[in-house]
Design an enzyme around this catalytic site. Sequence first.
Site: not given
Lengths: 258, 414
Positions: B93, B115, B384
């Site tokens: 992210k 969000e 990830s």
Amino acid sequence: MNLAAHIRQRLHDRRILLMTHVIVGYPSLEINWQMLDAMAQADVDLVELQMPFSEPIADGPAFARACQQALENHTTLENYFELMDRSAARFPMVHLMMGYYNVVLQYGHEPFSARLAAAGAAGCIIPDLPLEEYGELLAALNERELQAVQLMTPTNTLRRLETIGKAAQGFVYAVARKGVTGRRSEFSPEVFEFLSTCRRYSDLPLGVGFGLQSEAHLRQLHGHADIGIVGSALLHAWESGGLEGYRKLLYQLAAARF
Amino acid sequence: MLRELFEFTRPGYYGPFGGAFVPEILHTTLQELQQAFTCAQQDPAFWEEYLQIMRSYSCRPTPITFLENLSREVGGARIYLKREDLNHTGAHKANNVMGQGLLVRRMGKRRVIAETGAGQHGVATATMAARLGLACRIYMGAVDVDRQRPNVFWMQQLGAEVIPVEAGQATLKDALNECLRDWAESMADTHYVIGTVCGPHPFPQIVAYFQQIIGQESREQMLAQTGQLPRSVYACVGGGSNATGMFMGFLDDPQVELVGVEAGGLGLASGEHAARIAGGGGTVGVAQGYKTFFLQDEAGQMRHTHSVSAGLDYIGVSPILAHLHQIGRVRFQAATDAEVVEALRRLMRREGIIGALESVHALVGALRDAGSMSPEDTILVNLSGRGDKDIFTIAEALGDAEWVEFLRRKVADA
């Protein structure tokens, strides 16, 4: 129905028209009927029936909650159209469908337009469907003389307002302030400036919604707009004052048209 | 194929998917964002600035690790992990938020909203906002706030305001709706840092642009470390940002198979899952500002989704991946909650790596297929994110009695 002509004709004896709003299935279909009956008695000019959707991105918290509740009440599309059938047959207000595109898409452009026309609606307002995406649906609607009402907003560039103005049908729905339904109560001077800009880009009647709460708001719009659109204030009146509170606000709003 | 993907014949459309289905009030804001992004993209200094900040602030390039023990155990293809878990804040992210942060600076905005589902994107956004001096508000579904309390704590410590969203299912999709509502009022000074390759155009393109760094690095690293391209590349798919970023590096290598792994939840037959494509139940719809496969009922209402991992528990999927699926470039499969917990246990015990529940979905796919491949073949799995954030969920899934006892004592002390 020629919606624009109908609106202009009603404006002969009133300075502004009143458009109200119902979320079908909230609080219940029975209470929706009482609301519509009260509207007819108050001689409301137009009403939009909102089709509940699970992802209502253009609605504020009150309507979003109401949509969710309507779905939890198992309100179906058939319930929606049946209410529209009965209401449009019984009450003289102009009926408009308001709802999100996905429900229309799943129903199918042609069947949806046909069903909406059969229910007696004059057109629809789909807040998450931009002009560029209207193509096939627009053809299906117009074939049945249903009007696709478009929104003009204060953030639009003049060029965009011109594009919207050219595509507009029935009337132009001007967003009185930035944001989603039901959040603010004050009316700023920029609103009037914005409304006159909207007039420059469309000859159709001009409706104003988002944030209209009271008869005072409606009176302030005399001479600036043709339709005042009241949604969440009425829902709030119902939630806090029941049918009596609801009627009271309706009559106040209805009286503020003259 | 990569270049053509973003040479739109219809703006913002990937095949029949994508678009920008937003209220008119956001039309101009999205156009301004598109302009700022195009301008940044054409400026070679921008990507250099991005690389610089990712090197100095977020441990890039992240390494590739050969899973020697697991590969031996499975006895087929050699399995490699792309270590996005080693990014600052523990997940891929960071790539997206730092990139969007640089865009925010170019646009001169002072406030960001985002969000978050699992909380990883929220934490990453909060760090970026702290670093760049921006006000920050994070919307998070109330259910996810309960599931991911540690991330809520960190977001608040980093100076962000966390707003629990009670609407709808009170999960990721509802947080996204709430961001669009906030943005419709605040766009003059606020940028919406969307966390995944979803939402209205140009968001999927922007997020993919920053996340492609995963695939770019991976391709070079695999060639350097193994002397060949991987036979297959696996990534988990919620919204699809880590998968899209990884796959972009290999799109033009037709011999490399690309596999997206969705959340199979309690099993596809149970209906309790979030496998929009692999489950076969996703149908084309429009919600949250874009067109893609959604888990919805016949009337177009979104269905309840389930996954042990909050980050994959989502109704829609990236329009880019929907397109790549439709043209047969990406294959989709699903991993169940139980398979994921088991694979995580193996990853911890055999390799000493604590992966995020989300990312381990990709490993399940790799472990499933590797056995039927040759030891000459290599497989690349995108890890990830790291799993520390999942301590409560994993402890519960593993039924760790001592952890429960520890929590009781802590609560009693507090």
